[in-house]
Design a protein around this motif. Structure first.
Motif, PDB file in Angstrom:
ATOM      1  N   LYS A   1       0.840  -1.206   0.000  1.00  0.00           N
ATOM      2  CA  LYS A   1       0.000   0.000   0.000  1.00  0.00           C
ATOM      3  C   LYS A   1       0.877   1.258   0.000  1.00  0.00           C
ATOM      4  CE  LYS A   1      -3.759   2.130   2.597  1.00  0.00           C
ATOM      5  NZ  LYS A   1      -4.644   2.019   3.763  1.00  0.00           N
ATOM      6  N   GLU A   2       1.943   1.251   0.785  1.00  0.00           N
ATOM      7  CA  GLU A   2       2.851   2.399   0.834  1.00  0.00           C
ATOM      8  C   GLU A   2       3.612   2.567  -0.480  1.00  0.00           C
ATOM      9  OE1 GLU A   2       4.008   2.691   5.559  1.00  0.00           O
ATOM     10  OE2 GLU A   2       4.846   1.031   4.368  1.00  0.00           O
ATOM     11  N   VAL A   3       3.945   1.463  -1.144  1.00  0.00           N
ATOM     12  CA  VAL A   3       4.599   1.542  -2.455  1.00  0.00           C
ATOM     13  C   VAL A   3       3.675   2.246  -3.441  1.00  0.00           C
ATOM     14  CG1 VAL A   3       5.409   0.191  -4.441  1.00  0.00           C
ATOM     15  CG2 VAL A   3       6.081  -0.485  -2.114  1.00  0.00           C
ATOM     16  N   LEU A   4       2.409   1.864  -3.441  1.00  0.00           N
ATOM     17  CA  LEU A   4       1.443   2.502  -4.347  1.00  0.00           C
ATOM     18  C   LEU A   4       1.263   3.984  -3.997  1.00  0.00           C
ATOM     19  CD1 LEU A   4      -1.186  -0.374  -4.618  1.00  0.00           C
ATOM     20  CD2 LEU A   4       0.428   0.400  -6.394  1.00  0.00           C
ATOM     21  N   TYR A   5       1.275   4.302  -2.721  1.00  0.00           N
ATOM     22  CA  TYR A   5       1.160   5.694  -2.300  1.00  0.00           C
ATOM     23  C   TYR A   5       2.395   6.489  -2.730  1.00  0.00           C
ATOM     24  CZ  TYR A   5       0.107   9.742   0.600  1.00  0.00           C
ATOM     25  OH  TYR A   5      -0.159  11.015   1.030  1.00  0.00           O
ATOM     26  N   ALA A   6       3.567   5.883  -2.610  1.00  0.00           N
ATOM     27  CA  ALA A   6       4.803   6.529  -3.063  1.00  0.00           C
ATOM     28  C   ALA A   6       4.724   6.798  -4.562  1.00  0.00           C
ATOM     29  CB  ALA A   6       6.014   5.660  -2.735  1.00  0.00           C
ATOM     30  N   HIS A   7       4.157   5.861  -5.307  1.00  0.00           N
ATOM     31  CA  HIS A   7       4.024   6.069  -6.755  1.00  0.00           C
ATOM     32  C   HIS A   7       3.086   7.232  -7.050  1.00  0.00           C
ATOM     33  CE1 HIS A   7       2.886   5.272 -10.986  1.00  0.00           C
ATOM     34  NE2 HIS A   7       4.199   5.096 -11.060  1.00  0.00           N
ATOM     35  N   GLN A   8       2.025   7.379  -6.278  1.00  0.00           N
ATOM     36  CA  GLN A   8       1.124   8.534  -6.445  1.00  0.00           C
ATOM     37  C   GLN A   8       1.891   9.833  -6.227  1.00  0.00           C
ATOM     38  OE1 GLN A   8      -2.054   8.020  -3.627  1.00  0.00           O
ATOM     39  NE2 GLN A   8      -3.331   6.858  -5.067  1.00  0.00           N
ATOM     40  N   LYS A   9       2.726   9.865  -5.190  1.00  0.00           N
ATOM     41  CA  LYS A   9       3.518  11.070  -4.883  1.00  0.00           C
ATOM     42  C   LYS A   9       4.503  11.368  -6.018  1.00  0.00           C
ATOM     43  CE  LYS A   9       2.364  12.227  -0.614  1.00  0.00           C
ATOM     44  NZ  LYS A   9       2.016  13.574  -0.217  1.00  0.00           N
ATOM     45  N   PHE A  10       5.141  10.330  -6.539  1.00  0.00           N
ATOM     46  CA  PHE A  10       6.089  10.478  -7.647  1.00  0.00           C
ATOM     47  C   PHE A  10       5.355  10.976  -8.893  1.00  0.00           C
ATOM     48  CE2 PHE A  10       8.496   8.589 -11.256  1.00  0.00           C
ATOM     49  CZ  PHE A  10       9.729   9.187 -11.034  1.00  0.00           C
ATOM     50  N   LYS A  11       4.239  10.377  -9.181  1.00  0.00           N
ATOM     51  CA  LYS A  11       3.443  10.741 -10.358  1.00  0.00           C
ATOM     52  C   LYS A  11       2.945  12.181 -10.266  1.00  0.00           C
ATOM     53  CE  LYS A  11      -0.507   8.989 -12.983  1.00  0.00           C
ATOM     54  NZ  LYS A  11      -1.514   7.914 -13.037  1.00  0.00           N
ATOM     55  N   ALA A  12       2.623  12.639  -9.051  1.00  0.00           N
ATOM     56  CA  ALA A  12       2.122  14.001  -8.857  1.00  0.00           C
ATOM     57  C   ALA A  12       3.172  15.057  -9.221  1.00  0.00           C
ATOM     58  CB  ALA A  12       1.658  14.195  -7.413  1.00  0.00           C
ATOM     59  N   LEU A  13       4.448  14.674  -9.214  1.00  0.00           N
ATOM     60  CA  LEU A  13       5.513  15.623  -9.577  1.00  0.00           C
ATOM     61  C   LEU A  13       5.501  15.944 -11.071  1.00  0.00           C
ATOM     62  CD1 LEU A  13       8.439  14.157  -7.439  1.00  0.00           C
ATOM     63  CD2 LEU A  13       7.199  16.299  -7.034  1.00  0.00           C
ATOM     64  N   ALA A  14       5.051  15.001 -11.890  1.00  0.00           N
ATOM     65  CA  ALA A  14       5.000  15.208 -13.346  1.00  0.00           C
ATOM     66  C   ALA A  14       3.984  14.240 -13.952  1.00  0.00           C
ATOM     67  CB  ALA A  14       6.373  15.010 -13.967  1.00  0.00           C
ATOM     68  N   PRO A  15       2.683  14.489 -13.718  1.00  0.00           N
ATOM     69  CA  PRO A  15       1.661  13.553 -14.196  1.00  0.00           C
ATOM     70  C   PRO A  15       1.700  13.347 -15.706  1.00  0.00           C
ATOM     71  CG  PRO A  15       0.657  15.493 -13.157  1.00  0.00           C
ATOM     72  CD  PRO A  15       2.128  15.623 -13.003  1.00  0.00           C
ATOM     73  N   GLU A  16       2.056  14.416 -16.427  1.00  0.00           N
ATOM     74  CA  GLU A  16       2.099  14.307 -17.888  1.00  0.00           C
ATOM     75  C   GLU A  16       3.222  13.381 -18.351  1.00  0.00           C
ATOM     76  OE1 GLU A  16       5.198  17.061 -16.700  1.00  0.00           O
ATOM     77  OE2 GLU A  16       3.121  16.923 -16.051  1.00  0.00           O
ATOM     78  N   LYS A  17       4.278  13.290 -17.581  1.00  0.00           N
ATOM     79  CA  LYS A  17       5.420  12.456 -17.962  1.00  0.00           C
ATOM     80  C   LYS A  17       5.280  11.036 -17.430  1.00  0.00           C
ATOM     81  CE  LYS A  17      10.364  12.428 -18.424  1.00  0.00           C
ATOM     82  NZ  LYS A  17      11.583  13.185 -18.365  1.00  0.00           N
ATOM     83  N   VAL A  18       4.860  10.924 -16.182  1.00  0.00           N
ATOM     84  CA  VAL A  18       4.754   9.601 -15.573  1.00  0.00           C
ATOM     85  C   VAL A  18       3.533   8.882 -16.125  1.00  0.00           C
ATOM     86  CG1 VAL A  18       4.529   8.318 -13.417  1.00  0.00           C
ATOM     87  CG2 VAL A  18       5.974  10.358 -13.502  1.00  0.00           C
ATOM     88  N   GLY A  19       2.367   9.557 -16.091  1.00  0.00           N
ATOM     89  CA  GLY A  19       1.157   8.991 -16.665  1.00  0.00           C
ATOM     90  C   GLY A  19       1.085   7.495 -16.492  1.00  0.00           C
ATOM     91  N   HIS A  20       1.123   6.794 -17.624  1.00  0.00           N
ATOM     92  CA  HIS A  20       1.092   5.329 -17.578  1.00  0.00           C
ATOM     93  C   HIS A  20       2.465   4.746 -17.861  1.00  0.00           C
ATOM     94  CE1 HIS A  20      -3.173   5.141 -16.971  1.00  0.00           C
ATOM     95  NE2 HIS A  20      -3.357   6.013 -17.945  1.00  0.00           N
TER      96      HIS A  20
END
Length: 184
Positions: A25-44
């Motif tokens: 669950k924390e790994v998935l939350y960390a990914h949300q935080k990472f993705k929030a830094l550049a949603p257009e780049k991380v996206g899928h």
């Protein structure tokens, strides 16, 4: 119910859990935080790499005087740009559940600016300058402080601190675990 499709396979999540101090669950939350830094780049794109300037937008890194240095130490390319795995490793080491020995090893690497596996006078000067920020010490004050640090911590009198000497300092610091922490 409430399930969203993860970018990671069950095996990947298990690997991340096994290799970090996080739950799935924390790994998935960390990914949300990472993705929030550049949603257009991380996206899928779970293999996206973010520039150091993007990484430094993470609130805890943006206010940390060692933010750039932290990014460089955890960057697999050592240029400060980070993949999600780099970010996850960073957040895991800074998590409250990471052991003191792991935190000490990474703190030493962060403070070892020249990468020679010793904290010499130039490394210690850079650490002090980062910590004092705008309130720079005079030459005399800096000299006295460095002398006192080495007098106290340089057990073999070689003019620099080895990892063992640094670890000895950390063991005597009651606040180290709390100060070397970033919560997700």
């Amino acid at each position: 119910m409430g399930q969203t499709k993860s970018q990671f396979t069950v095996e990947e999540l298990q690997d991340y859990q096994d290799l970090t101090y996080f739950t799935k669950k924390e790994v998935l939350y960390a990914h949300q935080k990472f993705k929030a830094l550049a949603p257009e780049k991380v996206g899928h794109n779970k293999n996206a790499k973010l520039s150091m300037s993007k990484m430094l937008q993470y609130p805890e890194l943006s206010v940390n005087p060692f933010g750039e240095r932290i990014c460089k130490v955890f960057s697999s390319s050592q240029d400060g740009d980070c993949t999600f795995e780099d970010f996850l490793d960073m957040m895991s080491v800074f998590s409250p559940t990471a052991p003191k020995s792991v935190k000490a090893e990474h703190a030493f690497r962060i403070f070892d600016f020249d990468g020679d596996d010793m904290l010499g006078v130039s490394d210690l000067k850079q650490v002090v300058n980062k910590l004092t920020g705008e309130n720079k010490l005079s030459e005399g004050e800096m000299g006295m402080l460095l002398h006192n640090i080495l007098e106290e911590a340089d057990l073999d009198d070689d003019g620099s601190l080895s990892f063992a000497e640094f670890e000895h300092i950390i063991d005597r610091s009651s606040d180290f675990l709390n100060s070397f922490c970033i919560r997700l």
